[in-house]
Design an enzyme around this catalytic site. Structure first.
Site, PDB file in Angstrom:
ATOM      1  N   LYS A 165      35.781  -7.684 -43.944  1.00 54.86           N
ATOM      2  CA  LYS A 165      35.371  -6.780 -44.884  1.00 54.86           C
ATOM      3  C   LYS A 165      35.996  -5.546 -44.620  1.00 54.86           C
ATOM      4  CE  LYS A 165      30.483  -4.857 -45.291  1.00 54.86           C
ATOM      5  NZ  LYS A 165      28.950  -5.065 -44.913  1.00 54.86           N
ATOM      6  N   SER A 191      23.092  -7.792 -45.253  1.00 56.49           N
ATOM      7  CA  SER A 191      24.311  -7.766 -45.839  1.00 56.49           C
ATOM      8  C   SER A 191      25.316  -8.686 -45.831  1.00 56.49           C
ATOM      9  CB  SER A 191      24.949  -6.276 -45.573  1.00 56.49           C
ATOM     10  OG  SER A 191      24.082  -5.421 -46.050  1.00 56.49           O
ATOM     11  N   SER A 216      25.777  -5.902 -48.697  1.00 53.98           N
ATOM     12  CA  SER A 216      27.113  -5.503 -48.989  1.00 53.98           C
ATOM     13  C   SER A 216      28.187  -6.152 -48.872  1.00 53.98           C
ATOM     14  CB  SER A 216      27.146  -3.895 -48.172  1.00 53.98           C
ATOM     15  OG  SER A 216      26.976  -4.446 -46.622  1.00 53.98           O
TER      16      SER A 216
END
Lengths: 485, 95
Positions: free
Chosen positions: A78, A177, A153
């Site tokens: 990420k 997330s 996310s």
């Protein structure tokens, strides 16, 4: 089976036997990225040169017999993990030109294990979002249905697993997330206990809630990734100094006699029928494996979302004060004075969701409102934690849905932030309590979208939930379903 | 109305954010709805409840007071939007 389809453990077996090389596996993955990325947008930055150099080094290491489960395995991160010399944007315009001078601890650990980092993954801006739509680099799309959101996310982290453009990924989980996008994309996602993995070198959103964790194709891979990044780090004063077990050894397939709690507050009338059906089937599967079920109560569940959005936004407003255009990041042109420069730089650099949360957090912390909002939320957080501690007096783990619905359509909730926030209702309590949870594929909706189940463990109970998740995985076929791209 | 446009403007100044008129209006409506929702916490009696600031109990999480290598001036200035010698340049703050 093509190389980009293999799990970590399958790839490891082939690398160790020298049937294939890491360079071949990495090239296969890079080719896959090139083929499907225009449709999925899971990556912000792909690093083919660095990846191939790391793959060559891994092959040399393997030839010398120095092999860990991750040596030569192509992984992606990420874009919230700082990586030395590689652009780290947090999916924000304000950091679009930021090249960190150091690696975060989780990145260092992956590199030391010999993993090959192929790129940085899309996400909601500063990890704020539940749909992957708040990225300054455009939304990520769900590989199972490109008109749907992948969840957020850690949207790119989940989408890359589903699209087979990374063998494994790391994400972060502040309110769900990792688990929610894992559920929406049909992969395994683990949020470890707060303090289990170092947050050093992870761009901060809400510091008392953020935690690093893996997203993978199966539970075995999840255990291997967690084992690689877990452990105490003197550079993170909130990381906890307790031994790291061998998580892969916990995967015995045995859940006979395990007590699983079903919180009555999670099985609500409004639950999507497809999610309800998947949960009922999962309960039957576990019963067949010898697990026992106990109805429990987590009475403060209804207050978790409100509590979370006060605490998280308050911490975010503080953490994001560092982006003012002085030391790094975007700086607005032509400001007459310092205050104007701060205000314009932040106005130009941050997207709507980030601004909204900074505003809410600043309001909750401001003079006259602190006691009514922030302090109140911290007290309710105590009640939510106590709910979990009481439940774990009678059960080994808690079984719940991950999200109230399967993935929704892009744009469906962007104009109503409160509705978007409520989609995290089943994951947020875990973050407030600081404990661990895992999402595992458990069904498909009538529309062909994945549905995950969540197992919540007691603090540092990752071995228990991994074992229970693995037993379920071995008894079902859901993890074998693939997105068609 | 829990929050007014004037309050949103005041918060924006505190938050060091410049908002357009349209953003102020949107945030006023959205923050109003969110603040009305979080009011549900007032249903709970929290008298005598100790607030939790951290899920992991810890106190005085200090490192040892010892000299360690730092990232150095060059690395610290690597991403500077406007650098002059070994300094970050900003608009004039002292008349």
């Amino acid at each position: 089976m093509e190389l980009h389809e293999l799990t970590i453990h399958e790839l490891h077996d082939r690398l160790k036997k020298r049937e294939i090389s890491s360079v071949e596996a990495t090239k296969a993955l890079l080719a896959r990225i090139e083929a499907v990325e225009p449709r999925v947008n899971a990556y912000i930055t792909v690093t083919p040169d660095e990846a191939l150099a790391a793959a060559e080094a891994a092959d040399t290491r393997i030839a010398a017999g120095d092999v860990t489960p991750l040596t030569g395995i192509p992984v992606a991160l990420k874009d919230i993990f700082v990586t030395r010399g590689v652009r780290t944007t947090c999916a924000s315009k304000i950091l679009s030109n930021f090249a960190p001078p150091y690696d975060g601890t989780a990145v260092t650990k992956l590199k030391e294990a010999g993993a090959v980092i192929v790129g940085k993954l899309n996400q909601d801006e500063f990890a704020m979002g539940s749909s992957g739509e708040s990225s300054a680099f455009g939304p990520t799309r769900n590989p199972w249905n490109l008109e749907c959101i992948p969840g957020g996310s850690s949207s790119g982290s989940a989408a890359a697993i589903a699209a087979r453009t990374a063998t494994a990924t790391l994400g972060t989980d502040t309110g769900g997330s990792i688990r929610q996008p894992a559920s929406h994309c049909g992969c395994v996602g683990l949020r470890p206990t707060y303090g289990r993995v170092s947050r050093y070198g992870v761009i901060a959103y809400a510091s008392s809630l953020d935690q690093v964790g893996p997203l993978t194709r199966d539970v075995t891979d999840c255990a291997l990734m967690l084992g690689a990044v877990a452990g105490h780090d003197p550079l993170d004063s909130t990381s906890v100094d307790v031994p790291v077990p061998d998580y892969a050894k916990a995967l015995t397939g045995e859940v006979k006699g395990m007590k699983l709690g079903l919180p009555k507050e999670y099985y609500i009338p409004g639950l999507d029928p497809d999610v309800k059906k998947a949960m009922d089937a999962a309960i039957e599967t576990y019963r067949g494996l010898g697990a026992e079920f106990v109805e429990i109560s987590l009475p403060h569940t209804d207050y978790a979302v409100a509590t979370y959005y006060l605490i998280a936004t308050a911490e975010a407003s503080s953490n994001l004060a560092r982006y003012e255009g002085v030391r790094f990041g975007h700086r607005a042109e032509g400001a007459a004075n310092l205050l104007e420069m701060f205000r314009k730089s932040r106005a130009e650099g941050f997207g709507d969701e980030v601004k909204r949360r900074i505003m809410l957090g600043t309001y909750a912390l401001s003079s006259g409102y602190y006691d009514a909002y922030y302090l109140k939320a911290q007290k309710v957080r105590t009640l939510i934690m106590q709910d979990f501690l009481k439940a774990f007096e009678t059960v080994d783990a808690i079984l719940t849905p991950v999200a109230p619905t399967p993935a929704f359509r892009l744009g469906e909730k962007t104009s109503d932030p409160l509705q978007m926030y409520l989609s995290d209702i089943f994951t947020i309590p875990v973050n407030l309590a600081g404990t661990c949870g895992i999402s595992v594929p458990a069904g498909m909706s009538a529309a062909g979208l994945p549905i995950g189940l969540q197992l919540i463990g007691r603090p540092f109970g990752e071995e228990t939930i991994l074992r229970a998740a693995h037993a379920f995985e071995q008894a079902t076929e859901w993890h074998r379903h693939k997105a068609q791209l | 109305m829990k929050i007014t446009r004037a309050e949103v403007d005041a918060v924006a100044l505190l938050a060091r954010l410049e908002l357009t008129a349209e953003e102020t209006e949107t945030f006023t409506d959205q923050m109003d709805a969110i603040l009305a929702y979080v009011e549900t916490l007032n249903e709970l009696n929290t008298d005598g409840i100790v607030p939790t600031s951290h899920a992991v109990p810890m106190e005085n999480a200090f490192r040892a007071d010892e000299v360690r290598p730092s990232i150095g001036v060059e690395n610290a200035l690597l991403n500077a939007p406007d650098r002059v010698e070994d300094f970050f340049r900003v608009p004039k703050v002292i008349e």
